[in-house]
Design an enzyme around this catalytic site. Structure first.
Site, PDB file in Angstrom:
ATOM      1  N   ARG C 103       0.837  -1.194   0.000  1.00  0.00           N
ATOM      2  CA  ARG C 103       0.000   0.000   0.000  1.00  0.00           C
ATOM      3  C   ARG C 103       0.879   1.254   0.000  1.00  0.00           C
ATOM      4  O   ARG C 103       1.819   1.339   0.796  1.00  0.00           O
ATOM      5  CB  ARG C 103      -0.854  -0.019   1.273  1.00  0.00           C
ATOM      6  CG  ARG C 103      -1.802   1.123   1.421  1.00  0.00           C
ATOM      7  CD  ARG C 103      -2.403   1.050   2.822  1.00  0.00           C
ATOM      8  NE  ARG C 103      -3.504   1.967   2.980  1.00  0.00           N
ATOM      9  CZ  ARG C 103      -3.350   3.285   3.170  1.00  0.00           C
ATOM     10  NH1 ARG C 103      -2.155   3.825   3.197  1.00  0.00           N
ATOM     11  NH2 ARG C 103      -4.417   4.046   3.331  1.00  0.00           N
ATOM     12  N   THR C 105       2.388   4.463   1.153  1.00  0.00           N
ATOM     13  CA  THR C 105       2.405   4.828   2.573  1.00  0.00           C
ATOM     14  C   THR C 105       1.655   6.107   2.912  1.00  0.00           C
ATOM     15  O   THR C 105       1.084   6.218   3.976  1.00  0.00           O
ATOM     16  CB  THR C 105       3.867   4.996   3.055  1.00  0.00           C
ATOM     17  OG1 THR C 105       4.552   5.798   2.092  1.00  0.00           O
ATOM     18  CG2 THR C 105       4.528   3.656   3.205  1.00  0.00           C
ATOM     19  N   ASN C 106       1.696   7.085   1.997  1.00  0.00           N
ATOM     20  CA  ASN C 106       1.092   8.377   2.329  1.00  0.00           C
ATOM     21  C   ASN C 106      -0.291   8.586   1.742  1.00  0.00           C
ATOM     22  O   ASN C 106      -0.812   9.681   1.761  1.00  0.00           O
ATOM     23  CB  ASN C 106       2.000   9.532   1.877  1.00  0.00           C
ATOM     24  CG  ASN C 106       3.324   9.496   2.598  1.00  0.00           C
ATOM     25  OD1 ASN C 106       3.440   8.875   3.646  1.00  0.00           O
ATOM     26  ND2 ASN C 106       4.321  10.151   2.043  1.00  0.00           N
ATOM     27  N   CYS C 107      -0.874   7.540   1.156  1.00  0.00           N
ATOM     28  CA  CYS C 107      -2.206   7.663   0.563  1.00  0.00           C
ATOM     29  C   CYS C 107      -3.256   7.497   1.646  1.00  0.00           C
ATOM     30  O   CYS C 107      -3.460   6.413   2.168  1.00  0.00           O
ATOM     31  CB  CYS C 107      -2.436   6.601  -0.516  1.00  0.00           C
ATOM     32  SG  CYS C 107      -1.970   7.156  -2.149  1.00  0.00           S
ATOM     33  N   LEU C 108      -3.911   8.607   1.992  1.00  0.00           N
ATOM     34  CA  LEU C 108      -4.918   8.517   3.047  1.00  0.00           C
ATOM     35  C   LEU C 108      -6.197   7.895   2.499  1.00  0.00           C
ATOM     36  O   LEU C 108      -6.502   7.967   1.355  1.00  0.00           O
ATOM     37  CB  LEU C 108      -5.201   9.925   3.602  1.00  0.00           C
ATOM     38  CG  LEU C 108      -3.949  10.605   4.153  1.00  0.00           C
ATOM     39  CD1 LEU C 108      -4.255  12.032   4.557  1.00  0.00           C
ATOM     40  CD2 LEU C 108      -3.398   9.841   5.363  1.00  0.00           C
TER      41      LEU C 108
END
Lengths: 116, 95, 108
Positions: C103, C105-108
């Site tokens: 996934r 890492t910074n994709c909210l």
């Protein structure tokens, strides 16, 4: 505004450098001009032929080599520190620029942030 | 990029204790007219007999207070003062 | 028992181990989101597989995904609308899930 992120810690033993790399990538994501400087023990980040599989980490040089694709403007490496560890330019990953003086490099940027 | 004949003043924000290798580098990088602000672990340098800090070194009040570093000749700043310093300087180095 | 058991995945549907990926796995994951994989999808999937092999990381955010595609495959592909059409939702997440990458890492 021009930002320089400085990594002066050895890789793997702490999160310092990875946080610096994240910061550089985040600035690049928002089209903010950003460069990286590796100095002191931080030059080990750019060494070819690393393999961190056995310590359960990702190989930092491979992570670092994405910098150009993400729009990080330059990857500068302190020549004196390389000399200290017996590293030649050929032993560094592609895209590195050797700089003679880290102190002079610091002066070329509006914002300088050392990765903790 | 700054013109070499008119180098802008730099705010140096230092959060490392005096025995950290970056402490000495930061002191060596001080140029005329620069401002040094000690925060976090760096404030204990105010008590360090082996360190001579530049004249007019600033320290963050809250961090000094937390570590029992009393008011000395140095200028203590609160958080608003910290922000003001960052506004007054065009160049900033976070050591 | 199924002939080809599905490799282990996390609660968001990402493969636990990128090495478990195969084109058949990609098809199956894409189907869950009603995505019919075309040549255009495979081009991006292949890009992501290569990217992960070279950099051991998924593009951390959607913006960086678009940037990296642009840098590698050109302006027409490195376009957020183009990628969103192929991989609806958050393109970086959807595409990484199908390509078997971790996934972002910074994709909210």
């Amino acid at each position: 505004m021009n930002t320089l992120i400085v990594i002066d810690r050895a890789p793997y033993g702490s999160w310092a450098g990875r946080e610096g790399l994240d910061m550089a990538f985040s600035l690049a994501a928002f089209d903010q001009p950003v460069s990286l400087l590796l100095t002191g023990a931080g030059v080990h980040w750019a060494k070819r032929d690393q393999d961190a599989t056995a310590i359960g980490q990702k190989t930092v040089a491979k992570n670092l080599s994405a910098a150009g694709l993400f729009g990080v403007e330059s990857l500068q490496v302190d020549a004196t520190s390389c000399e200290r560890f017996g590293l030649t330019k050929e032993q560094l990953i592609a895209g590195c620029t050797l700089v003679e003086s880290s102190q002079a490099t610091l002066k070329q940027f509006d914002r300088v942030v050392f990765a903790n | 990029m700054p013109d070499s004949t008119d180098t802008p003043k730099t705010l140096h924000i230092l959060n490392k204790a005096p025995d950290h290798s970056r402490f000495a580098l930061c002191l060596a990088a001080q140029a005329d007219g620069d401002t040094l602000l000690l925060i976090e672990d760096a404030v204990i340098a105010l008590l360090d007999q082996q360190i001579s800090l530049p004249m007019g070194t600033h320290a963050l009040q809250a961090d000094a207070q937390a570590r029992g570093v009393g008011s000395t000749a140095e200028k203590h700043v609160d958080y608003a003062g910290f922000v003001a310093l960052t506004e007054e300087h065009t160049r900033i180095i976070n050591w | 028992m199924n002939a080809t058991p599905f490799p282990p995945r996390n609660n968001e549907g990402f493969l636990e181990n990128p090495a478990d990926w195969s084109p058949a796995v990609a098809q199956a994951i894409a189907q869950e989101s009603d995505i019919e994989l075309t040549e255009k999808h495979w081009e991006i999937i292949e890009f992501l597989r290569d990217f992960y092999k070279a950099h051991e990381v998924a593009p951390p955010s959607n913006r960086l995904f678009v940037k990296a595609v642009k840098e590698t495959l050109g302006d027409a592909r490195g376009d957020s609308i183009y990628l969103m059409t192929l991989f609806p939702g958050t393109p970086a997440k959807t595409a990484c899930r199908i390509a078997g990458l971790p996934r972002p890492t910074n994709c909210l």
